[in-house]
Write a protein that holds these residues in place. Structure first.
Motif, short mmCIF file in Angstrom:
data_model
loop_
_atom_site.label_atom_id
_atom_site.label_comp_id
_atom_site.label_asym_id
_atom_site.label_seq_id
_atom_site.Cartn_x
_atom_site.Cartn_y
_atom_site.Cartn_z
N GLU A 1 -5.40 2.91 1.10
CA GLU A 1 -5.17 1.71 0.31
C GLU A 1 -5.04 0.46 1.18
O GLU A 1 -5.18 -0.66 0.68
CB GLU A 1 -3.93 1.88 -0.57
N PRO B 1 0.82 -1.22 0.00
CA PRO B 1 0.00 0.00 0.00
C PRO B 1 0.85 1.26 0.00
O PRO B 1 1.94 1.28 0.58
CB PRO B 1 -0.80 -0.12 1.31
N ASP B 2 0.34 2.29 -0.65
CA ASP B 2 1.08 3.56 -0.65
C ASP B 2 0.35 4.63 0.16
O ASP B 2 0.76 5.79 0.18
CB ASP B 2 1.35 4.05 -2.07
N SER B 3 -0.75 4.25 0.84
CA SER B 3 -1.49 5.20 1.67
C SER B 3 -2.34 4.44 2.67
O SER B 3 -2.59 3.24 2.53
CB SER B 3 -2.40 6.08 0.79
N SER C 1 -8.74 -0.45 0.85
CA SER C 1 -9.32 -0.52 -0.50
C SER C 1 -8.70 -1.60 -1.37
O SER C 1 -9.33 -2.09 -2.31
CB SER C 1 -9.18 0.84 -1.20
N SER C 2 -7.48 -2.02 -1.05
CA SER C 2 -6.80 -3.01 -1.90
C SER C 2 -7.03 -4.45 -1.47
O SER C 2 -6.64 -5.38 -2.17
CB SER C 2 -5.30 -2.72 -1.90
#
Length: 203
Positions: free
Chosen positions: A87, A82-84, A90-91
């Motif tokens: 995320e 994840p980059d946030s 959401s991922s």
């Protein structure tokens, strides 16, 4: 008008073919639970040992493309760190469903010494990504608790896949629902607790 790409030379096609054969051999060795090294890759691929070293000069150089190939087989861009903070949740659905698509290989990566070596080769990248993604959520905690909270959020993001599949017969969508709820619950607690230590219990 867009210019056509220059044709690929026979030499370049050969190099790409050899690289692909090596990567296929890496997946085969991993799938069979065989320790991965340059000698075994050369034997499986049918190329000289020095050729394998030319493409992949050390053990780490073997592990990275092997990890990339596993990710590609699972769904490519859908499986990533994840980059946030957003995320993190959401991922999950796409990641767990991607693991379902390559269940045999995903199990090997998580449950065998060879697979764990592939995952551990990504340890620094993984830690850096989760530290960055969770930085705002844990920023008010004492330093040691930041580590604990970040580690738990990372574990919940993807690690439960094998246990929930084996012990509870869940599919990726069910896992994503459960883990998303758990992560959202922890994030809500972190926002409410401020600098209150984790040892004090829920906020």
């Amino acid at each position: 008008m867009t210019e056509a790409s220059p044709p690929i030379s026979a030499r370049e096609r050969h190099k790409e073919d050899v690289r692909t054969r090596i990567l296929d051999s890496l997946i085969a060795l991993l799938s069979e639970g065989i320790d991965i090294n340059h000698d075994r890759v050369a034997e499986r691929t049918g190329v000289a040992r020095r050729t394998v070293y030319r493409y992949f000069p050390d053990h780490d150089a073997l592990m990275q493309p092997l990890w990339d190939r596993v990710v590609s087989l699972a769904g490519g861009a859908a499986v990533r760190f994840p980059d946030s903070e957003a995320e993190l949740t959401s991922s999950m659905l796409s990641i767990f469903q991607s693991f379902d698509r390559i269940a045999g290989l995903a199990t090997i990566v998580r449950a065998t010494p060879q697979g764990r070596a592939v995952r551990l080769a990504q340890k620094e990248r993984r830690r850096a990504a989760y530290v960055s993604a969770t930085a705002d959520a844990v920023k008010e905690l004492p330093p040691e608790d930041r580590l604990l909270a970040t580690a738990m959020l990372q574990v919940l993001h993807t690690t439960p896949w094998l246990e929930m599949r084996d012990q509870w017969d869940m599919d990726g969508a069910q896992m994503a629902t459960a883990c998303r709820w758990a992560v959202e619950t922890l994030l809500k607690d972190l926002r409410a607790r401020g600098g209150k230590p984790l040892s004090d219990g829920p906020a």
